[in-house]
Scaffold this motif. Sequence first.
Motif, PDB file in Angstrom:
ATOM      1  N   VAL A 273      15.007  -1.911  -0.618  1.00  0.00           N
ATOM      2  CA  VAL A 273      14.295  -2.148   0.640  1.00  0.00           C
ATOM      3  C   VAL A 273      12.976  -1.366   0.642  1.00  0.00           C
ATOM      4  O   VAL A 273      12.920  -0.220   0.189  1.00  0.00           O
ATOM      5  CB  VAL A 273      15.202  -1.834   1.867  1.00  0.00           C
ATOM      6  N   HIS A 274      11.919  -2.016   1.099  1.00  0.00           N
ATOM      7  CA  HIS A 274      10.575  -1.423   1.084  1.00  0.00           C
ATOM      8  C   HIS A 274       9.982  -1.443   2.492  1.00  0.00           C
ATOM      9  O   HIS A 274      10.165  -2.412   3.230  1.00  0.00           O
ATOM     10  CB  HIS A 274       9.648  -2.221   0.171  1.00  0.00           C
ATOM     11  N   TYR A 275       9.264  -0.382   2.805  1.00  0.00           N
ATOM     12  CA  TYR A 275       8.605  -0.289   4.120  1.00  0.00           C
ATOM     13  C   TYR A 275       7.133   0.052   3.912  1.00  0.00           C
ATOM     14  O   TYR A 275       6.780   0.676   2.914  1.00  0.00           O
ATOM     15  CB  TYR A 275       9.216   0.844   4.949  1.00  0.00           C
ATOM     16  N   PRO A 276       6.292  -0.272   4.908  1.00  0.00           N
ATOM     17  CA  PRO A 276       4.931   0.269   4.857  1.00  0.00           C
ATOM     18  C   PRO A 276       5.004   1.771   5.142  1.00  0.00           C
ATOM     19  O   PRO A 276       5.979   2.239   5.735  1.00  0.00           O
ATOM     20  CB  PRO A 276       4.210  -0.445   6.011  1.00  0.00           C
TER      21      PRO A 276
ATOM     22  N   LEU B 177      -6.299  -5.299   2.689  1.00  0.00           N
ATOM     23  CA  LEU B 177      -5.334  -5.517   1.600  1.00  0.00           C
ATOM     24  C   LEU B 177      -5.015  -7.009   1.442  1.00  0.00           C
ATOM     25  O   LEU B 177      -5.049  -7.556   0.329  1.00  0.00           O
ATOM     26  CB  LEU B 177      -4.032  -4.766   1.898  1.00  0.00           C
ATOM     27  N   ALA B 178      -4.677  -7.668   2.561  1.00  0.00           N
ATOM     28  CA  ALA B 178      -4.304  -9.086   2.493  1.00  0.00           C
ATOM     29  C   ALA B 178      -5.466  -9.914   1.957  1.00  0.00           C
ATOM     30  O   ALA B 178      -5.262 -10.829   1.146  1.00  0.00           O
ATOM     31  CB  ALA B 178      -3.866  -9.580   3.870  1.00  0.00           C
ATOM     32  N   ALA B 179      -6.681  -9.584   2.384  1.00  0.00           N
ATOM     33  CA  ALA B 179      -7.856 -10.311   1.877  1.00  0.00           C
ATOM     34  C   ALA B 179      -7.980 -10.090   0.372  1.00  0.00           C
ATOM     35  O   ALA B 179      -8.174 -11.038  -0.397  1.00  0.00           O
ATOM     36  CB  ALA B 179      -9.119  -9.832   2.591  1.00  0.00           C
TER      37      ALA B 179
ATOM     38  N   LEU C 109       0.822  -1.215   0.000  1.00  0.00           N
ATOM     39  CA  LEU C 109       0.000   0.000   0.000  1.00  0.00           C
ATOM     40  C   LEU C 109       0.857   1.267   0.000  1.00  0.00           C
ATOM     41  O   LEU C 109       0.336   2.364   0.037  1.00  0.00           O
ATOM     42  CB  LEU C 109      -0.930   0.010   1.224  1.00  0.00           C
ATOM     43  N   SER C 110       2.189   1.097  -0.015  1.00  0.00           N
ATOM     44  CA  SER C 110       3.056   2.282   0.058  1.00  0.00           C
ATOM     45  C   SER C 110       3.264   2.880  -1.332  1.00  0.00           C
ATOM     46  O   SER C 110       2.891   2.275  -2.348  1.00  0.00           O
ATOM     47  CB  SER C 110       4.412   1.904   0.663  1.00  0.00           C
TER      48      SER C 110
END
Length: 349
Positions: A295-298, A312-314, A125-126
């Motif tokens: 590297v990725h972060y929320p 989101l996960a659903a 979602l970022s």
Amino acid sequence: MIVLGFESSCDETGVALVDASGTAIPRLLAHALHSQIDMHQAYGGVVPELASRDHIQRVLPLTREVMRTAGLTLAEVDVVAYTRGPGLAGALLVGAGVACAMAAALGKPVLGVHHLEGHLLSPFLSADPPEFPFVALLVSGGHTQLMQVDRVGSYTLLGESIDDAAGEAFDKSAKLMGLPYPGGPHLSKLAQQGDAAAFKLPRPLLHSGNLDFSFAGLKTAVLTQAKKLGDTLQARKADLAASTQAAIVEVLVKKSMAAMQQTGLKRLVVAGGVGANALLRSQLNATCLQRGIRVHYPELELCTDNGAMIALAAGMRLQAGLGNLQPSYTFDVKPRWPLGELQESLAHA
Ligand code: KG4
Ligand code: ZN
């Protein structure tokens, strides 16, 4: 496909709406959050019964807020999702109960989501979403795990804490220093004024040759140091906080790099509350830059518990054809639920 998601596994009530139409990364339409931190602070930690009762009071007003912000009506929701576990049983039951009741009233399907899957997909979602495959460093209040993520639903555990989680190490050390609950953000703020080299604290399992973590010894070392300081603790608190944070962060960074080397992957995703830590982010950024790792972060506000990651996960599960929608509106929650069991248990849901 509009997904309405509920999170109530611990001390945050989160509600969110995502649009998971087609195959594009789901888009966050709105989310609302109520943190119970102020309520639990008086007790120095989460009181489960108070948490459940507060979730009951918050969940519907937050839902109304989210629907209003998104400009949608409940009739436009296609799927209702909720955190099925792991977490506090009573707290989980509130989200599960509301989600199933709402889905039944709307005649829409419902899907129970694994809380940690929510965390580890949250960077999608970022503004800078990752691509599969990647290594995930999951650092929350209850879990510290390194995982290889090949696609949605495919999570291979590479290593995990054999005792306390990184968030717990922050929280327990902070408590020993007399800082309020939850200690992580307070300790990290205090550490900004301290000298990280002031105290030599252990880096447990740093050279263990595997990807497991152990933080219980660090907490004991902080306690010993605090006792030694006695009356001078107050004056040296910032130094002790900085030294503690440096020890935790060094272990997390080095083990993450070992996981990158072991898997040969070039993408790292960091998720969970401790992922908000500024020192962890800056050290990971610098180390990853040197090694050609992305590297990725929320987003910061989605590092700690929230409803957006559950919706989101659903949505991502359904897009991947993995979301076994519950055939009826009866439900259970799973206070203990290892991520490795996810496929199996959802298949039986
Ligand atoms: O992911 P999360 O909200 O809840 C769980 O699923 O456990 O993580 C909460 C944890 C707490 O231990 C909290 O102290 C820690 O994340 N935390 C931090 C920071 N912000 C939250 N730890 C260190 N530095 C921070 N800035
Ligand atoms: Zn969490």
